[in-house]
Motif scaffolding. Structure first.
Motif, PDB file in Angstrom:
ATOM      1  N   UNK A 136      23.976  60.308  18.681  1.00  0.00           N
ATOM      2  CA  UNK A 136      24.453  59.610  19.879  1.00  0.00           C
ATOM      3  C   UNK A 136      23.405  59.706  20.984  1.00  0.00           C
ATOM      4  N   UNK A 137      22.689  60.825  21.062  1.00  0.00           N
ATOM      5  CA  UNK A 137      21.565  60.933  22.001  1.00  0.00           C
ATOM      6  C   UNK A 137      20.530  59.835  21.753  1.00  0.00           C
ATOM      7  N   UNK A 138      20.227  59.569  20.480  1.00  0.00           N
ATOM      8  CA  UNK A 138      19.253  58.515  20.156  1.00  0.00           C
ATOM      9  C   UNK A 138      19.638  57.192  20.816  1.00  0.00           C
ATOM     10  N   UNK A 139      20.927  56.905  20.880  1.00  0.00           N
ATOM     11  CA  UNK A 139      21.394  55.630  21.425  1.00  0.00           C
ATOM     12  C   UNK A 139      21.105  55.513  22.920  1.00  0.00           C
ATOM     13  N   UNK A 140      20.864  56.663  23.552  1.00  0.00           N
ATOM     14  CA  UNK A 140      20.512  56.682  24.974  1.00  0.00           C
ATOM     15  C   UNK A 140      19.028  56.978  25.188  1.00  0.00           C
ATOM     16  N   UNK A 141      18.252  56.900  24.109  1.00  0.00           N
ATOM     17  CA  UNK A 141      16.812  57.110  24.212  1.00  0.00           C
ATOM     18  C   UNK A 141      16.391  58.555  24.343  1.00  0.00           C
ATOM     19  N   UNK A 142      17.266  59.485  23.939  1.00  0.00           N
ATOM     20  CA  UNK A 142      16.988  60.917  24.063  1.00  0.00           C
ATOM     21  C   UNK A 142      16.688  61.498  22.681  1.00  0.00           C
ATOM     22  N   UNK A 196      21.232  58.858  11.114  1.00  0.00           N
ATOM     23  CA  UNK A 196      20.271  57.817  11.461  1.00  0.00           C
ATOM     24  C   UNK A 196      20.914  56.885  12.483  1.00  0.00           C
ATOM     25  N   UNK A 197      20.187  56.617  13.559  1.00  0.00           N
ATOM     26  CA  UNK A 197      20.652  55.690  14.599  1.00  0.00           C
ATOM     27  C   UNK A 197      19.899  54.369  14.435  1.00  0.00           C
ATOM     28  N   UNK A 198      20.550  53.268  14.808  1.00  0.00           N
ATOM     29  CA  UNK A 198      19.954  51.945  14.645  1.00  0.00           C
ATOM     30  C   UNK A 198      18.607  51.828  15.351  1.00  0.00           C
ATOM     31  N   UNK A 199      18.460  52.462  16.500  1.00  0.00           N
ATOM     32  CA  UNK A 199      17.189  52.394  17.222  1.00  0.00           C
ATOM     33  C   UNK A 199      16.040  52.916  16.356  1.00  0.00           C
ATOM     34  N   UNK A 200      16.328  53.858  15.454  1.00  0.00           N
ATOM     35  CA  UNK A 200      15.294  54.430  14.601  1.00  0.00           C
ATOM     36  C   UNK A 200      14.780  53.434  13.557  1.00  0.00           C
ATOM     37  N   UNK A 230      11.519  53.532   9.158  1.00  0.00           N
ATOM     38  CA  UNK A 230      11.957  54.445  10.227  1.00  0.00           C
ATOM     39  C   UNK A 230      10.825  54.593  11.237  1.00  0.00           C
ATOM     40  N   UNK A 231      11.119  54.266  12.488  1.00  0.00           N
ATOM     41  CA  UNK A 231      10.133  54.387  13.557  1.00  0.00           C
ATOM     42  C   UNK A 231       9.871  55.855  13.849  1.00  0.00           C
ATOM     43  N   UNK A 232       8.634  56.166  14.245  1.00  0.00           N
ATOM     44  CA  UNK A 232       8.289  57.551  14.558  1.00  0.00           C
ATOM     45  C   UNK A 232       7.836  57.692  15.999  1.00  0.00           C
ATOM     46  N   UNK A 233       8.038  58.883  16.512  1.00  0.00           N
ATOM     47  CA  UNK A 233       7.669  59.186  17.891  1.00  0.00           C
ATOM     48  C   UNK A 233       6.175  58.959  18.115  1.00  0.00           C
ATOM     49  N   UNK A 234       5.362  59.285  17.135  1.00  0.00           N
ATOM     50  CA  UNK A 234       3.912  59.152  17.319  1.00  0.00           C
ATOM     51  C   UNK A 234       3.487  57.692  17.471  1.00  0.00           C
ATOM     52  N   UNK A 235       4.202  56.759  16.839  1.00  0.00           N
ATOM     53  CA  UNK A 235       3.842  55.337  16.924  1.00  0.00           C
ATOM     54  C   UNK A 235       4.739  54.523  17.852  1.00  0.00           C
ATOM     55  N   UNK A 236       5.974  54.963  18.026  1.00  0.00           N
ATOM     56  CA  UNK A 236       6.981  54.119  18.685  1.00  0.00           C
ATOM     57  C   UNK A 236       7.746  54.843  19.789  1.00  0.00           C
ATOM     58  N   UNK A 237       7.101  55.782  20.481  1.00  0.00           N
ATOM     59  CA  UNK A 237       7.836  56.610  21.455  1.00  0.00           C
ATOM     60  C   UNK A 237       8.439  55.775  22.583  1.00  0.00           C
ATOM     61  N   UNK A 238       7.749  54.728  23.014  1.00  0.00           N
ATOM     62  CA  UNK A 238       8.282  53.895  24.097  1.00  0.00           C
ATOM     63  C   UNK A 238       9.573  53.200  23.653  1.00  0.00           C
ATOM     64  N   UNK A 239       9.580  52.656  22.439  1.00  0.00           N
ATOM     65  CA  UNK A 239      10.775  51.991  21.918  1.00  0.00           C
ATOM     66  C   UNK A 239      11.912  52.994  21.738  1.00  0.00           C
TER      67      UNK A 239
END
Length: 165
Positions: A134-140, A49-53, A6-15
């Motif tokens: 669903x917000x995650x899917x839009x990068x929010x 959990x969203x796929x982007x995560x 699972x990606x984290x904001x501290x390491x992967x905020x741009x993604x």
């Protein structure tokens, strides 16, 4: 099936701020992704959990608030009503919790792993989790909806209460 990282904001905020692309192929790769995401969600003790995560820029979500896994491909909120404040956290922002404002009721339209369209309606926790994922899917991230972050003391109280149960 496999547990995914699972990606984290501290390491992967741009993604995590990228917008996901719609799913067009309903194949074995999608089925494997959905299976892995459900297993990862349960292993992490999350509710959504969203796929982007997990590093996949596709519009795919899994939700389980205790009544079985909902698989959402290309989900959209088609109706929302009411307003609620609730406690919200995120697997990609570990250790941080906030009070958010979200709709109290939502109607979601999505496809299943085979491409069939369906709709469901949800209130309270299901509405919050649906909006969050669903917000995650839009990068929010949920931080955009936070009214107030919990303090260290409040987090400690929450932690000690859950250990007592």
């Amino acid at each position: 099936m496999a547990i995914r990282n699972i990606l984290t904001e501290s390491n992967d905020s741009e993604f995590l701020s990228k917008k996901c692309r719609p799913v067009e192929k309903f194949d074995e790769r999608l089925a494997s992704l959905l299976d892995d995401m459900a297993e990862t969600l349960h292993q992490a003790n999350g509710v959504g959990l969203a796929a982007i995560q997990v590093g996949v820029l596709r519009r795919v979500v899994v939700i389980d608030i205790g009544d079985g896994v909902k698989e959402l491909v290309n989900p959209v909120i088609v109706e929302q009503s009411g307003e609620q404040e609730s406690l919200e956290g995120c697997l990609s922002i570990p250790g941080k919790w906030g009070i958010t404002k979200r709709p109290k009721h939502v109607k979601v339209r999505a496809q299943d792993r085979h491409g069939n369209w369906f709709e469901y309606e949800g209130d309270d926790l299901l509405a919050t989790v649906s909006c969050h994922e669903i917000d995650h899917l839009d990068g929010v991230l949920f931080l955009k909806h936070v009214v107030r972050m919990l303090t260290e003391e409040e987090l400690e109280k929450m932690s000690s209460k859950s250990e007592d149960q």
